[in-house]
Design a protein around this motif. Sequence first.
Motif, short mmCIF file in Angstrom:
data_model
loop_
_atom_site.label_atom_id
_atom_site.label_comp_id
_atom_site.label_asym_id
_atom_site.label_seq_id
_atom_site.Cartn_x
_atom_site.Cartn_y
_atom_site.Cartn_z
N SER A 13 -10.89 -1.17 3.55
CA SER A 13 -10.02 0.00 3.73
C SER A 13 -10.85 1.28 3.71
O SER A 13 -11.59 1.56 2.77
CB SER A 13 -8.98 0.08 2.60
OG SER A 13 -8.37 1.35 2.60
N PHE A 15 -9.54 4.17 3.43
CA PHE A 15 -8.96 5.04 2.40
C PHE A 15 -9.53 4.66 1.02
O PHE A 15 -9.81 5.54 0.20
CB PHE A 15 -7.44 4.94 2.41
CG PHE A 15 -6.84 5.44 3.70
CD1 PHE A 15 -6.86 6.78 4.01
CD2 PHE A 15 -6.28 4.55 4.61
CE1 PHE A 15 -6.33 7.24 5.21
CE2 PHE A 15 -5.74 5.00 5.81
CZ PHE A 15 -5.76 6.34 6.11
N LEU A 37 -2.80 -7.55 0.67
CA LEU A 37 -1.67 -6.72 1.11
C LEU A 37 -0.52 -7.55 1.70
O LEU A 37 0.58 -7.03 1.89
CB LEU A 37 -2.14 -5.66 2.10
CG LEU A 37 -3.10 -4.63 1.50
CD1 LEU A 37 -3.53 -3.62 2.55
CD2 LEU A 37 -2.49 -3.92 0.30
N LYS A 40 1.45 -8.47 -2.28
CA LYS A 40 1.07 -7.38 -3.18
C LYS A 40 1.35 -7.76 -4.64
O LYS A 40 2.38 -8.38 -4.93
CB LYS A 40 1.82 -6.11 -2.80
CG LYS A 40 1.44 -5.60 -1.42
CD LYS A 40 2.30 -4.45 -0.95
CE LYS A 40 1.91 -4.06 0.46
NZ LYS A 40 2.80 -3.04 1.04
N LYS A 53 1.10 1.14 -1.35
CA LYS A 53 -0.16 1.03 -0.61
C LYS A 53 -1.34 1.23 -1.55
O LYS A 53 -1.20 1.87 -2.61
CB LYS A 53 -0.24 2.11 0.47
CG LYS A 53 0.74 1.89 1.60
CD LYS A 53 0.56 2.94 2.69
CE LYS A 53 1.51 2.65 3.84
NZ LYS A 53 1.23 3.44 5.01
N ILE A 54 -2.48 0.69 -1.12
CA ILE A 54 -3.73 1.01 -1.79
C ILE A 54 -4.35 2.19 -1.03
O ILE A 54 -3.97 2.40 0.14
CB ILE A 54 -4.70 -0.21 -1.82
CG1 ILE A 54 -5.06 -0.68 -0.41
CG2 ILE A 54 -4.11 -1.33 -2.63
CD1 ILE A 54 -6.14 0.03 0.26
N PRO A 55 -5.25 2.95 -1.58
CA PRO A 55 -5.79 2.82 -2.93
C PRO A 55 -4.89 3.46 -3.97
O PRO A 55 -4.16 4.40 -3.69
CB PRO A 55 -7.12 3.58 -2.83
CG PRO A 55 -6.87 4.65 -1.81
CD PRO A 55 -5.95 4.02 -0.81
N GLU A 66 -2.43 8.01 -3.12
CA GLU A 66 -2.83 8.76 -1.92
C GLU A 66 -4.29 9.22 -2.06
O GLU A 66 -4.64 10.03 -2.92
CB GLU A 66 -1.93 9.97 -1.66
CG GLU A 66 -0.55 9.58 -1.18
CD GLU A 66 -0.59 8.90 0.20
OE1 GLU A 66 -1.24 9.42 1.11
OE2 GLU A 66 0.01 7.84 0.35
N SER A 67 -5.11 8.68 -1.14
CA SER A 67 -6.56 8.85 -1.30
C SER A 67 -7.01 10.31 -1.36
O SER A 67 -7.89 10.65 -2.16
CB SER A 67 -7.30 8.11 -0.19
OG SER A 67 -6.92 8.58 1.09
N1 GSH Z 1 -2.15 7.86 3.17
C1 GSH Z 1 -2.62 6.72 2.40
C2 GSH Z 1 -2.89 5.60 3.35
C3 GSH Z 1 -3.24 4.32 2.61
C4 GSH Z 1 -3.06 3.09 3.49
O1 GSH Z 1 -2.66 3.17 4.66
N2 GSH Z 1 -3.36 1.92 2.91
C5 GSH Z 1 -3.16 0.68 3.61
C6 GSH Z 1 -4.45 -0.14 3.64
S1 GSH Z 1 -5.74 0.70 4.50
C7 GSH Z 1 -2.11 -0.15 2.88
O2 GSH Z 1 -2.10 -0.22 1.67
N3 GSH Z 1 -1.23 -0.80 3.64
C8 GSH Z 1 -0.21 -1.67 3.09
C9 GSH Z 1 1.13 -1.45 3.70
O3 GSH Z 1 1.24 -0.59 4.59
O4 GSH Z 1 2.05 -2.13 3.29
C10 GSH Z 1 -3.86 7.13 1.62
O5 GSH Z 1 -4.58 8.03 2.08
O6 GSH Z 1 -4.10 6.57 0.53
#
Ligand code: GSH
Length: 116
Positions: A13, A15, A37, A40, A53-55, A66-67
């Motif tokens: 990832s 992020f 993912l 989860k 979502k991660i991170p 939110e990163s």
């Molecule tokens: N805006 C979020 C984006 C984070 C994101 O898109 N994470 C993805 C992995 S790269 C995720 O956890 N996806 C799981 C999902 O959408 O269910 C950030 O900056 O932390």
Amino acid sequence: MSDEVVLLDTWGSMFGMRVKIALAEKDVKYEYMLEDLRNKSPLLLQMNPIHQKIPVLIHNAKPICESAIILQYIDEVWNHKPPIMPSRSDPYERAQARFWVDFIDKRVPYLMYNFS
Ligand SMILES: N[C@@H](CCC(=O)N[C@@H](CS)C(=O)NCC(=O)O)C(=O)O
């Protein structure tokens, strides 16, 4: 009090990578937990119930999501190390840094899902 720091991330990832770079810059030791993912963990759902979502950075049992927000948090908490953001005395440099943060926020998802 010693800091307990946990990072919920997943493999590859961008992020999550942002957060890992910031923690490395600040020399913060942390526990690294990889999420699947497609399945989860209860911890991720509990720590980030809104976006799931991660991170997620968990600092002394409190989640930060939110990163880009996590980066600001890291910069403010571990402020004895050189700052990630340019100095407050240089608003233009800070605006430039925010531009690139925003660019990554908007373009990385696009690049990830539109390779073909
Ligand atoms: N805006 C979020 C984006 C984070 C994101 O898109 N994470 C993805 C992995 S790269 C995720 O956890 N996806 C799981 C999902 O959408 O269910 C950030 O900056 O932390």
